[in-house]
Design an enzyme around this catalytic site. Structure first.
Site, PDB file in Angstrom:
ATOM      1  N   ASP A 191       0.992  -1.166   0.229  1.00 38.45           N
ATOM      2  CA  ASP A 191      -0.075  -0.024   0.075  1.00 38.45           C
ATOM      3  C   ASP A 191       0.954   1.201  -0.007  1.00 38.45           C
ATOM      4  OD1 ASP A 191      -2.307   2.023   1.089  1.00 38.45           O
ATOM      5  OD2 ASP A 191      -3.244   0.110   0.521  1.00 38.45           O
ATOM      6  N   ASP A 192       0.431   2.518   0.528  1.00 39.93           N
ATOM      7  CA  ASP A 192       0.865   3.635   0.436  1.00 39.93           C
ATOM      8  C   ASP A 192       2.561   3.593   1.121  1.00 39.93           C
ATOM      9  OD1 ASP A 192       1.441   6.091  -0.005  1.00 39.93           O
ATOM     10  OD2 ASP A 192      -0.224   6.939   0.986  1.00 39.93           O
ATOM     11  N   LYS A 213      -3.916  -0.557  -7.148  1.00 40.73           N
ATOM     12  CA  LYS A 213      -5.029  -0.004  -6.115  1.00 40.73           C
ATOM     13  C   LYS A 213      -4.525   1.763  -6.490  1.00 40.73           C
ATOM     14  CE  LYS A 213      -6.168   1.334  -1.155  1.00 40.73           C
ATOM     15  NZ  LYS A 213      -5.994   0.814   0.189  1.00 40.73           N
ATOM     16  N   ASP A 224      -5.586   5.211  -5.524  1.00 41.45           N
ATOM     17  CA  ASP A 224      -6.142   6.018  -4.852  1.00 41.45           C
ATOM     18  C   ASP A 224      -6.691   7.552  -5.211  1.00 41.45           C
ATOM     19  OD1 ASP A 224      -7.470   6.723  -2.193  1.00 41.45           O
ATOM     20  OD2 ASP A 224      -5.702   6.193  -1.111  1.00 41.45           O
ATOM     21  N   SER A 241     -10.520   3.864  -6.004  1.00 44.15           N
ATOM     22  CA  SER A 241     -11.148   4.375  -4.764  1.00 44.15           C
ATOM     23  C   SER A 241     -12.219   5.797  -5.245  1.00 44.15           C
ATOM     24  CB  SER A 241     -10.090   4.893  -4.161  1.00 44.15           C
ATOM     25  OG  SER A 241      -9.044   3.937  -3.462  1.00 44.15           O
ATOM     26  N   ARG A 298     -13.635   0.798  -4.154  1.00 44.47           N
ATOM     27  CA  ARG A 298     -13.826   1.287  -2.598  1.00 44.47           C
ATOM     28  C   ARG A 298     -15.218   2.248  -2.765  1.00 44.47           C
ATOM     29  NH1 ARG A 298      -9.879   2.014   1.085  1.00 44.47           N
ATOM     30  NH2 ARG A 298     -11.739   3.120   2.186  1.00 44.47           N
ATOM     31  N   ASP A 314     -12.421   4.514   5.086  1.00 45.12           N
ATOM     32  CA  ASP A 314     -11.305   3.377   5.468  1.00 45.12           C
ATOM     33  C   ASP A 314     -11.872   2.562   6.624  1.00 45.12           C
ATOM     34  OD1 ASP A 314      -9.796   4.669   3.458  1.00 45.12           O
ATOM     35  OD2 ASP A 314      -8.298   5.186   4.867  1.00 45.12           O
TER      36      ASP A 314
HETATM   37  C1  GLA Z   1      -6.567   6.140   1.857  1.00 44.06           C
HETATM   38  C2  GLA Z   1      -7.093   4.766   1.612  1.00 44.06           C
HETATM   39  C3  GLA Z   1      -6.406   3.841   2.283  1.00 44.06           C
HETATM   40  C4  GLA Z   1      -4.980   3.853   2.185  1.00 44.06           C
HETATM   41  C5  GLA Z   1      -4.327   5.015   2.636  1.00 44.06           C
HETATM   42  C6  GLA Z   1      -2.869   5.144   2.326  1.00 44.06           C
HETATM   43  O1  GLA Z   1      -6.954   6.542   2.892  1.00 44.06           O
HETATM   44  O2  GLA Z   1      -8.619   4.573   1.334  1.00 44.06           O
HETATM   45  O3  GLA Z   1      -7.012   2.688   2.026  1.00 44.06           O
HETATM   46  O4  GLA Z   1      -4.326   3.219   1.120  1.00 44.06           O
HETATM   47  O5  GLA Z   1      -5.089   6.119   1.761  1.00 44.06           O
HETATM   48  O6  GLA Z   1      -2.396   6.304   2.511  1.00 44.06           O
END
Ligand code: GLA
Length: 404
Positions: free
Chosen positions: A77-78, A153, A155, A187, A212, A216
């Protein structure tokens, strides 16, 4: 007119998501909910966002039974990136935390028979402040394909929500152009909802495999219950467009973390199965307790989640803190149903439930089996009643196989 029709038909085939992926909800693991943006590999080498974490998790998925029951994706992820793009404009991993580079990490994950997922952002920066894909979509799609990425993914932080309707399909176009099948997780609708706009789910399903819809997930029952409540309302009728190739994503599975009781962990698994939701775990698989591990690997729950019909469930009744959910499953005419007690009174609720109120509406009979303990409950007709007990913030979860 004929020419125009041909032209439009051609356009729609270019812009239709047809990558053959996510025929059932994707299953895997993602670092975000549990490990967040911990970049401190100096002081916390075991838990920081670095190649070691993903390699160790890939080992656990491959060796501890998760892969055998269907978990496939290992999703970064991030916070994996260096703060700046390279001189060639390409994204680069943080060199200290990913010394072998992303291609090598992808190769490692693939060597375990698993798939490699990565995170980027539609805007100028990721939510964690790393370089976003705005103005670099084609380059980034190609970089991901070169690294062997199997899932993206994308975002939506630091972007204009108005641009998403045209912009997310552009990334889809560039992903397709690489020739590598890359599952596309968007997202886009979550940012519409957060800005009080109604997403166009038909357009979203044309471009994205999963998306999504909402906030979160956090490590608490409040968060899980809030998400279940949102999906129960089905605002914008997002369930109508889901099916093989396209699924709503209520966010990660937090089973095995700190915030949920045993009952609540079962409730999350049951509801994610009913919703045909991606099963993306976010927990420390290196340290998980046997209860949570068995739950994550429960074959009966996974079979309902992965039912080939791919039809998401719906909330049928919501009264006195009791929710009746159901989902059509195979064999034809069968249903899975979950009765969730969202209350926090200390005593289990005893209910007598008429079968048709949980979706058993066929003219014939059903064989009903409780999912978690595999207990056969009996044969029922739609007007019969089933007596059940459901614990506070717990669930009664069953499959009713239609006998005709
Ligand atoms: C958003 C996404 C999360 C995650 C964070 C990472 O909030 O919805 O699922 O990926 O960013 O910074």
């Amino acid at each position: 007119m004929k020419t125009l029709l041909f032209f439009l038909a051609g356009l729609s085939s270019i812009y239709t998501l047809d990558n053959g992926l996510a025929r059932t909800p994707p299953m895997g693991w993602n670092s975000w909910e549990r490990f967040r943006c911990n970049t401190d590999c100096l002081n916390d080498p075991e838990n920081c966002i670095g190649e070691k974490l993903y390699m160790q998790i890939a080992d656990r998925i491959a060796e501890d039974g998760y892969k055998d029951v269907g978990y496939q994706y290992v999703n970064v992820d991030d916070c994996w990136m260096a703060r700046k793009r390279g001189p060639d404009g390409k994204l680069q991993a943080d060199p200290d935390r990913f010394p072998s580079g992303m291609k090598a990490l992808g190769d490692y994950i693939h060597s375990k028979g698993l798939k490699f997922g990565i995170y980027e952002d539609f805007g100028t920066e990721t939510c964690g402040g790393f370089p976003g894909s705005k103005f670099f979509m084609e380059t980034d799609a190609q970089t991901f394909a070169d690294w062997g990425v199997d899932l993206l993914k994308l975002d939506g932080c630091y972007s204009n929500v108005e641009d998403m309707t045209s912009g997310y399909p552009i990334m889809e176009f560039f992903l397709n152009k690489t020739g590598r099948p890359i599952l596309y997780s968007c997202s886009w609708p979550a940012y519409f909802v957060a800005n009080d706009k109604i997403p166009d789910y038909k357009a979203i399903a044309k471009s994205c495999n999963i998306w999504r819809n909402y906030d979160d997930i956090q490590d608490s029952w409040d968060s899980v219950a809030d998400i279940i409540g949102y999906y129960g309302k089905n605002k914008g009728n997002f369930s109508d467009v889901a099916g093989p190739g396209n699924f709503n994503d209520p966010d990660m599975i937090i089973v095995g973390n700190f915030g949920l009781s045993k009952e609540q962990q079962k409730s999350q698994m049951a509801l994610w199965a009913i919703m045909a939701a991606p099963l993306i775990m976010s927990t420390d698989l290196r340290k998980i307790d046997p209860y949570s591990k068995a739950l994550l690997q429960h074959k009966g729950v996974i079979a309902i989640n992965q039912d080939p019909l791919g039809q998401p469930g719906a909330l049928l009744v919501d009264m006195n803190q009791i929710q009746f959910w159901f989902r059509p499953v195979t064999p034809q005419g069968s249903v899975a149903f979950a009765i969730l007690y969202t209350g926090s009174g200390g005593t289990p609720e005893k209910l007598s439930v008429q079968c048709q109120t949980v979706g058993m509406v066929g003219p014939g009979a059903y064989n009903v089996t409780e999912v978690f303990d595999g207990r056969f409950i009996g044969m029922f007709k739609p007007t019969d009643n089933i007596n059940i007990t459901v614990n506070p913030s717990g669930v009664f979860f069953a499959k009713a196989v239609y006998l005709g």
